[in-house]
Design a protein around this motif. Structure first.
Motif, PDB file in Angstrom:
ATOM      1  N   VAL A 125      46.776 -33.584 -29.520  1.00 42.64           N
ATOM      2  CA  VAL A 125      46.327 -33.995 -30.852  1.00 42.64           C
ATOM      3  C   VAL A 125      47.360 -34.931 -31.476  1.00 42.64           C
ATOM      4  O   VAL A 125      47.010 -35.860 -32.213  1.00 42.64           O
ATOM      5  CB  VAL A 125      46.080 -32.751 -31.727  1.00 42.64           C
ATOM      6  N   THR A 126      48.625 -34.714 -31.164  1.00 41.30           N
ATOM      7  CA  THR A 126      49.694 -35.569 -31.692  1.00 41.30           C
ATOM      8  C   THR A 126      49.524 -37.012 -31.219  1.00 41.30           C
ATOM      9  O   THR A 126      49.672 -37.954 -32.001  1.00 41.30           O
ATOM     10  CB  THR A 126      51.064 -35.030 -31.257  1.00 41.30           C
ATOM     11  N   GLU A 127      49.194 -37.195 -29.947  1.00 43.21           N
ATOM     12  CA  GLU A 127      49.010 -38.541 -29.409  1.00 43.21           C
ATOM     13  C   GLU A 127      47.767 -39.202 -29.995  1.00 43.21           C
ATOM     14  O   GLU A 127      47.760 -40.413 -30.245  1.00 43.21           O
ATOM     15  CB  GLU A 127      48.939 -38.483 -27.886  1.00 43.21           C
ATOM     16  N   LEU A 128      46.707 -38.439 -30.205  1.00 42.49           N
ATOM     17  CA  LEU A 128      45.503 -39.008 -30.823  1.00 42.49           C
ATOM     18  C   LEU A 128      45.788 -39.427 -32.264  1.00 42.49           C
ATOM     19  O   LEU A 128      45.325 -40.477 -32.718  1.00 42.49           O
ATOM     20  CB  LEU A 128      44.363 -37.999 -30.781  1.00 42.49           C
ATOM     21  N   ALA A 129      46.580 -38.620 -32.983  1.00 42.49           N
ATOM     22  CA  ALA A 129      46.900 -38.942 -34.373  1.00 42.49           C
ATOM     23  C   ALA A 129      47.699 -40.229 -34.483  1.00 42.49           C
ATOM     24  O   ALA A 129      47.623 -40.937 -35.497  1.00 42.49           O
ATOM     25  CB  ALA A 129      47.678 -37.786 -35.004  1.00 42.49           C
ATOM     26  N   ALA A 130      48.459 -40.549 -33.439  1.00 36.85           N
ATOM     27  CA  ALA A 130      49.359 -41.693 -33.500  1.00 36.85           C
ATOM     28  C   ALA A 130      48.628 -43.028 -33.621  1.00 36.85           C
ATOM     29  O   ALA A 130      49.217 -44.021 -34.047  1.00 36.85           O
ATOM     30  CB  ALA A 130      50.258 -41.708 -32.259  1.00 36.85           C
ATOM     31  N   VAL A 131      47.322 -43.068 -33.265  1.00 33.06           N
ATOM     32  CA  VAL A 131      46.582 -44.335 -33.344  1.00 33.06           C
ATOM     33  C   VAL A 131      46.045 -44.583 -34.740  1.00 33.06           C
ATOM     34  O   VAL A 131      45.523 -45.669 -35.027  1.00 33.06           O
ATOM     35  CB  VAL A 131      45.416 -44.365 -32.330  1.00 33.06           C
ATOM     36  N   LEU A 132      46.152 -43.600 -35.633  1.00 33.20           N
ATOM     37  CA  LEU A 132      45.562 -43.712 -36.969  1.00 33.20           C
ATOM     38  C   LEU A 132      46.556 -44.253 -37.978  1.00 33.20           C
ATOM     39  O   LEU A 132      47.756 -43.997 -37.883  1.00 33.20           O
ATOM     40  CB  LEU A 132      45.055 -42.342 -37.426  1.00 33.20           C
ATOM     41  N   ARG A 137      45.538 -37.011 -42.135  1.00 30.35           N
ATOM     42  CA  ARG A 137      44.187 -36.493 -42.374  1.00 30.35           C
ATOM     43  C   ARG A 137      43.477 -36.106 -41.079  1.00 30.35           C
ATOM     44  O   ARG A 137      42.264 -35.876 -41.066  1.00 30.35           O
ATOM     45  CB  ARG A 137      43.356 -37.520 -43.124  1.00 30.35           C
ATOM     46  N   PHE A 138      44.230 -35.989 -40.003  1.00 27.73           N
ATOM     47  CA  PHE A 138      43.646 -35.712 -38.681  1.00 27.73           C
ATOM     48  C   PHE A 138      44.144 -34.380 -38.136  1.00 27.73           C
ATOM     49  O   PHE A 138      45.301 -33.991 -38.342  1.00 27.73           O
ATOM     50  CB  PHE A 138      44.019 -36.839 -37.712  1.00 27.73           C
ATOM     51  N   LEU A 139      43.264 -33.703 -37.393  1.00 24.66           N
ATOM     52  CA  LEU A 139      43.636 -32.485 -36.663  1.00 24.66           C
ATOM     53  C   LEU A 139      42.623 -32.246 -35.560  1.00 24.66           C
ATOM     54  O   LEU A 139      41.611 -32.947 -35.462  1.00 24.66           O
ATOM     55  CB  LEU A 139      43.688 -31.282 -37.603  1.00 24.66           C
ATOM     56  N   GLY A 140      42.894 -31.272 -34.722  1.00 21.92           N
ATOM     57  CA  GLY A 140      41.929 -30.855 -33.720  1.00 21.92           C
ATOM     58  C   GLY A 140      41.028 -29.767 -34.285  1.00 21.92           C
ATOM     59  O   GLY A 140      41.515 -28.851 -34.949  1.00 21.92           O
ATOM     60  N   LEU A 157      46.985 -28.279 -35.267  1.00 17.61           N
ATOM     61  CA  LEU A 157      47.720 -29.130 -36.188  1.00 17.61           C
ATOM     62  C   LEU A 157      48.716 -30.006 -35.451  1.00 17.61           C
ATOM     63  O   LEU A 157      49.526 -29.519 -34.651  1.00 17.61           O
ATOM     64  CB  LEU A 157      48.473 -28.269 -37.212  1.00 17.61           C
ATOM     65  N   ALA A 158      48.667 -31.306 -35.727  1.00 17.03           N
ATOM     66  CA  ALA A 158      49.700 -32.232 -35.267  1.00 17.03           C
ATOM     67  C   ALA A 158      50.860 -32.187 -36.264  1.00 17.03           C
ATOM     68  O   ALA A 158      50.707 -31.680 -37.382  1.00 17.03           O
ATOM     69  CB  ALA A 158      49.120 -33.647 -35.171  1.00 17.03           C
ATOM     70  N   PRO A 159      52.023 -32.716 -35.900  1.00 12.73           N
ATOM     71  CA  PRO A 159      53.160 -32.664 -36.819  1.00 12.73           C
ATOM     72  C   PRO A 159      52.895 -33.295 -38.177  1.00 12.73           C
ATOM     73  O   PRO A 159      53.444 -32.843 -39.197  1.00 12.73           O
ATOM     74  CB  PRO A 159      54.256 -33.419 -36.054  1.00 12.73           C
ATOM     75  N   ASP A 160      52.036 -34.339 -38.235  1.00 16.75           N
ATOM     76  CA  ASP A 160      51.785 -35.031 -39.499  1.00 16.75           C
ATOM     77  C   ASP A 160      50.586 -34.495 -40.276  1.00 16.75           C
ATOM     78  O   ASP A 160      50.309 -34.970 -41.384  1.00 16.75           O
ATOM     79  CB  ASP A 160      51.578 -36.526 -39.244  1.00 16.75           C
ATOM     80  N   THR A 161      49.852 -33.539 -39.701  1.00 16.50           N
ATOM     81  CA  THR A 161      48.685 -33.002 -40.403  1.00 16.50           C
ATOM     82  C   THR A 161      49.105 -32.405 -41.742  1.00 16.50           C
ATOM     83  O   THR A 161      50.004 -31.569 -41.803  1.00 16.50           O
ATOM     84  CB  THR A 161      48.001 -31.916 -39.555  1.00 16.50           C
TER      85      THR A 161
END
Length: 284
Positions: A125-132, A137-140, A157-161
């Motif tokens: 989920v962390t890698e997917l969040a990195a493209v945003l 505002r992203f999570l699994g 939860l990713a680190p930035d969620t």
């Protein structure tokens, strides 16, 4: 004067296969307006047919209050998602590059307060969040098959969620009548990692001639009160799906997740489980 009722929330579901259709059906049954995005008109028509059939069957079983709701529409482009969409759930197959592309495209269309989620069962989920642009505002949101009757959503939860995103995802989950479990992003999360470990060992036991699939599954159902044995569950999930997750976790976590030879052979023969009629069991 009586104030006007608030409009129902809008949910976008990217991907209308078995999982995406189940997610769309669940949100529609809970009162949301749902837009299902598929890659072309033919796939979109198949998706709406899945959702409509699922809602009709739920109404016939008495698990849906009232007649099937007419709240689901389909689109053949992410650009057709309404700007006021409140939640987008990406539910395509486990391809990280494709998921990232679709999530980034959705971010360009919806408003800044929209929560973005991926239904991935094992990808980072962390890698997917990195493209945003706004990874907070992203999570699994990991749903389980079959979605309409499953009781759980695993929130990853990713680190930035942000806390606001976490809280919103919990509210969405409860609105569906499901229980949440919140985990931090790690390979396989909690559910896929534990479930796969059991499934792979069950396959190795069959491969080694310890017992046949029915015996292994019966031992887990009656001895440990599992509702379904690990090999029948593998058939339901799909042997190809299990193999892809095993290969991913093998890379991330080492030899304990190495796919058994029997699993590779069955996938190579096209014995993918319930969806092809043959896996560890024969299906009607």
């Amino acid at each position: 004067m009586t104030p006007a009722a608030a409009p129902p929330p809008v949910v976008g579901v990217i991907g209308g296969g078995r999982m995406g259709a189940g997610i769309a059906q669940s949100f529609a049954a809970a009162g949301s307006r749902v837009v299902v995005v598929e890659r072309d008109e033919s796939a979109a028509a198949a998706a709406i047919q899945r959702v409509t059939r699922g809602l009709r069957q739920a109404a016939e079983r008495g698990t849906l209050a009232g007649p099937p709701p007419d709240r689901v529409v389909v689109a053949s482009s992410i650009a057709e998602l309404p700007h006021d969409t409140d939640l987008v759930v990406e539910a395509v197959f486990e391809d990280a590059a494709l998921k990232a592309e679709l999530l980034a495209a959705a971010e360009d269309v919806v408003h800044d307060g929209c929560v973005l989620a991926s239904n991935t069962s094992a990808l980072s989920v962390t890698e997917l969040a990195a493209v945003l642009r706004s990874p907070g505002r992203f999570l699994g949101m990991h749903f389980f098959n079959p979605v309409p009757v499953s009781a759980l959503v695993e929130l990853v939860l990713a680190p930035d969620t942000t806390e606001a995103t976490r809280a919103a995802a919990i509210r969405w989950t409860h609105a569906l009548g499901k229980q949440d479990v919140v985990v931090r992003d790690s390979p396989g999360f909690a559910s896929s990692r534990l479930g796969l470990a059991l499934g792979l060992e069950a396959i190795r036991m069959v491969e080694e001639g310890v017992a046949d699939p029915e015996a292994v599954d019966t031992a887990m159902r009656l001895g440990y009160r599992h509702p379904m044995g690990p090999l029948r569950l593998t058939d339901v999930v799909g042997l190809d799906v299990r193999l892809a997750i095993a290969e991913h976790l093998h890379t991330m976590l080492g030899e304990r997740f190495a796919p058994p030879r029997l699993l590779r052979e069955k996938v190579a023969r096209g014995e993918l489980g319930r969806k092809t009629g043959q896996g560890f069991y024969r299906w009607q």
